[in-house]
Design a protein around this motif. Structure first.
Motif, PDB file in Angstrom:
ATOM      1  N   ARG A 169       0.935  -1.294   0.437  1.00 58.46           N
ATOM      2  CA  ARG A 169       0.192  -0.017   0.269  1.00 58.46           C
ATOM      3  C   ARG A 169       0.517   1.771   0.230  1.00 58.46           C
ATOM      4  O   ARG A 169       0.619   2.142  -0.671  1.00 58.46           O
ATOM      5  N   VAL A 170       1.459   1.022   0.712  1.00 56.97           N
ATOM      6  CA  VAL A 170       3.116   2.550   0.482  1.00 56.97           C
ATOM      7  C   VAL A 170       3.094   2.705  -0.203  1.00 56.97           C
ATOM      8  O   VAL A 170       3.921   3.541  -0.833  1.00 56.97           O
ATOM      9  N   ALA A 171       4.164   1.314  -0.706  1.00 59.44           N
ATOM     10  CA  ALA A 171       4.680   1.649  -2.467  1.00 59.44           C
ATOM     11  C   ALA A 171       3.756   2.235  -3.928  1.00 59.44           C
ATOM     12  O   ALA A 171       4.463   3.115  -4.478  1.00 59.44           O
ATOM     13  N   THR A 172       2.670   2.082  -3.115  1.00 57.88           N
ATOM     14  CA  THR A 172       1.128   2.533  -4.433  1.00 57.88           C
ATOM     15  C   THR A 172       0.794   3.325  -4.153  1.00 57.88           C
ATOM     16  O   THR A 172      -0.008   3.632  -5.159  1.00 57.88           O
ATOM     17  N   ARG A 173       0.717   3.943  -3.605  1.00 61.60           N
ATOM     18  CA  ARG A 173      -0.448   5.008  -2.815  1.00 61.60           C
ATOM     19  C   ARG A 173       0.557   6.048  -2.550  1.00 61.60           C
ATOM     20  O   ARG A 173       1.420   6.634  -2.375  1.00 61.60           O
ATOM     21  N   GLY A 228       2.021  14.587   2.526  1.00 64.66           N
ATOM     22  CA  GLY A 228       2.197  14.172   4.093  1.00 64.66           C
ATOM     23  C   GLY A 228       3.335  14.159   4.608  1.00 64.66           C
ATOM     24  O   GLY A 228       4.159  13.818   4.111  1.00 64.66           O
ATOM     25  N   THR A 229       3.059  13.834   5.723  1.00 64.85           N
ATOM     26  CA  THR A 229       4.156  13.491   7.098  1.00 64.85           C
ATOM     27  C   THR A 229       4.461  11.687   6.454  1.00 64.85           C
ATOM     28  O   THR A 229       3.293  11.596   6.404  1.00 64.85           O
ATOM     29  N   LEU A 230       5.446  11.121   7.245  1.00 61.06           N
ATOM     30  CA  LEU A 230       5.285   9.314   7.752  1.00 61.06           C
ATOM     31  C   LEU A 230       4.125   9.580   8.698  1.00 61.06           C
ATOM     32  O   LEU A 230       3.800   8.597   8.608  1.00 61.06           O
ATOM     33  N   SER A 231       3.301  10.520   9.670  1.00 59.62           N
ATOM     34  CA  SER A 231       2.619  10.115  10.555  1.00 59.62           C
ATOM     35  C   SER A 231       1.689  10.138   9.626  1.00 59.62           C
ATOM     36  O   SER A 231       0.020   8.710   9.814  1.00 59.62           O
ATOM     37  N   HIS A 232       1.229  11.063   8.670  1.00 63.50           N
ATOM     38  CA  HIS A 232       0.203  11.079   7.884  1.00 63.50           C
ATOM     39  C   HIS A 232      -0.099   9.851   7.400  1.00 63.50           C
ATOM     40  O   HIS A 232      -1.659   9.506   6.907  1.00 63.50           O
ATOM     41  N   VAL A 233       1.220   9.430   6.654  1.00 64.83           N
ATOM     42  CA  VAL A 233       0.902   8.439   5.702  1.00 64.83           C
ATOM     43  C   VAL A 233       0.668   7.242   6.312  1.00 64.83           C
ATOM     44  O   VAL A 233      -0.631   6.137   5.734  1.00 64.83           O
ATOM     45  N   LEU A 234       0.865   6.821   7.414  1.00 64.19           N
ATOM     46  CA  LEU A 234       0.959   5.538   7.935  1.00 64.19           C
ATOM     47  C   LEU A 234      -0.965   6.143   8.954  1.00 64.19           C
ATOM     48  O   LEU A 234      -1.278   4.712   9.312  1.00 64.19           O
ATOM     49  N   GLU A 235      -0.882   7.131   8.756  1.00 65.53           N
ATOM     50  CA  GLU A 235      -2.486   7.212   9.618  1.00 65.53           C
ATOM     51  C   GLU A 235      -3.659   6.373   8.512  1.00 65.53           C
ATOM     52  O   GLU A 235      -4.693   6.141   9.104  1.00 65.53           O
ATOM     53  N   ALA A 273       0.646   0.431  12.876  1.00 65.44           N
ATOM     54  CA  ALA A 273       1.222   0.679  11.073  1.00 65.44           C
ATOM     55  C   ALA A 273       3.081   1.122  11.263  1.00 65.44           C
ATOM     56  O   ALA A 273       3.214   0.656  10.398  1.00 65.44           O
ATOM     57  N   PHE A 274       3.028   1.319  12.626  1.00 59.65           N
ATOM     58  CA  PHE A 274       4.304   2.079  13.090  1.00 59.65           C
ATOM     59  C   PHE A 274       5.503   0.578  12.710  1.00 59.65           C
ATOM     60  O   PHE A 274       6.364   0.565  12.259  1.00 59.65           O
ATOM     61  N   GLU A 275       5.190  -0.656  13.985  1.00 62.29           N
ATOM     62  CA  GLU A 275       5.091  -1.524  14.103  1.00 62.29           C
ATOM     63  C   GLU A 275       5.118  -2.106  12.140  1.00 62.29           C
ATOM     64  O   GLU A 275       6.794  -2.375  12.058  1.00 62.29           O
ATOM     65  N   MET A 279       7.750  14.741   9.466  1.00 62.00           N
ATOM     66  CA  MET A 279       8.921  14.604   7.646  1.00 62.00           C
ATOM     67  C   MET A 279       8.023  13.658   6.746  1.00 62.00           C
ATOM     68  O   MET A 279       7.877  12.840   7.439  1.00 62.00           O
ATOM     69  N   PRO A 280       8.266  14.418   5.577  1.00 60.23           N
ATOM     70  CA  PRO A 280       8.054  13.138   4.573  1.00 60.23           C
ATOM     71  C   PRO A 280       8.691  11.997   5.071  1.00 60.23           C
ATOM     72  O   PRO A 280      10.057  12.481   4.674  1.00 60.23           O
ATOM     73  N   LEU A 281       7.916  11.030   4.180  1.00 55.05           N
ATOM     74  CA  LEU A 281       8.537   9.946   4.374  1.00 55.05           C
ATOM     75  C   LEU A 281       9.333   9.979   3.051  1.00 55.05           C
ATOM     76  O   LEU A 281       8.853   9.863   1.725  1.00 55.05           O
ATOM     77  N   ILE A 282      10.589   9.348   2.693  1.00 54.68           N
ATOM     78  CA  ILE A 282      11.997   9.443   1.377  1.00 54.68           C
ATOM     79  C   ILE A 282      12.193   7.842   1.251  1.00 54.68           C
ATOM     80  O   ILE A 282      12.528   7.349   1.787  1.00 54.68           O
TER      81      ILE A 282
END
Length: 265
Positions: free
Chosen positions: A202-206, A210-217, A230-232, A255-258
């Motif tokens: 999901r992370v790789a294709t969406r 936002g920040t890493l928190s926003h993405v994982l939320e 989700a963080f785990e 911060m944004p996830l790179i």
């Protein structure tokens, strides 16, 4: 073998079974006991740190060793890390085994790290000895008497040996790995292999908006799991090679996830 030249991307296979002991009687995984511990060493930088691939504390007798342990904890090729590992010759081992005793300390040498790797194409297990050096630009070849002993003992077993300089592990990578290791402290990551793969896909294709928190939320909400879980799963996914983060940037929740890309398949 140079462990840093293994090809990427690579994903840790799901059905990996570590033996209880290696061919020289040393335990694997949670049951392994290092030959030296932080408590017995008079070093200001000594520490213990919860394992990622194993549910035991690693004994890091220097910051250099802690950086190395954390680096290998997030390598998908590594399925076990045994620090302060005792090496001996085959002759010494067989002689002690016949007598029913341990190999005498005078016939052993303690290497910094022994890695259990899973290698392509048949997912076979392979042992790789790592000796940590302090001199920038130092050769990968054994140079000191200790290096030569470790190298000879490793090759006699059919294992590989490598000298690794401490400057190989950057400050940013160390900080990123330290952070992720805290998210999965005392977590059996092997139980979350499949779920971590789902999150990683999901992370790789969406969107990474936002920040890493926003993405994982967002992904936690869609997967019906807690944000903490989700963080785990994110850290598990990095450890197994389902995701690769860019260690030229700091990983921070605000911060944004790179993500790293551009692998030559």
């Amino acid at each position: 073998m140079n462990i840093f030249e293994l090809p990427f991307p690579f994903e840790t296979p799901r059905q990996i079974r570590r033996p209880l002991r290696d061919p020289y009687g040393n335990a694997h995984g949670d049951s392994y006991t290092p030959s030296r511990t932080a408590a017995t060493m008079n070093l200001a930088t000594r520490s213990t740190w919860p394992g990622v691939k194993v549910l035991r504390n690693h004994e890091a007798l220097s910051m250099q060793k802690l950086r190395a342990i954390l680096h290998f904890s997030f390598s998908p090729y590594v399925v076990d890390i045994r620090e302060e590992y005792p090496l001996c010759s085959r002759e010494s081992y067989l002689r002690a085994k016949r007598r029913g005793v341990s190999v005498p300390e005078s016939e052993r040498t303690i290497c910094n790290i022994n890695l259990t790797l899973v290698l392509q194409p048949d997912s076979r297990l392979h042992y790789h000895t790592v000796s940590l050096g302090n001199k920038p630009g130092e050769s990968n070849m054994p140079s000191s008497p200790r290096d030569r002993r470790e190298h000879a003992m490793s090759l006699e077993r059919g294992w590989t040996w490598q000298k690794v300089n401490g400057d190989r592990f950057t400050k940013k990578e160390y900080g990123n790995n330290l952070l992720m290791s805290r998210w999965i402290s005392q977590v059996n990551i092997w139980k979350h292999h499949d779920a971590a793969r789902v999150l990683a896909a999901r992370v790789a294709t969406r969107s990474l908006r936002g920040t890493l928190s926003h993405v994982l939320e967002r992904h936690a909400r869609h997967m019906g799991i807690s944000v903490d879980h989700a963080f785990e799963l994110f850290a598990v996914a990095v450890s197994f090679g389902f995701l690769y983060i860019d260690h030229t940037e700091y990983l921070r929740v605000d911060m944004p996830l790179i993500l790293r890309g551009g692998f030559d398949e």
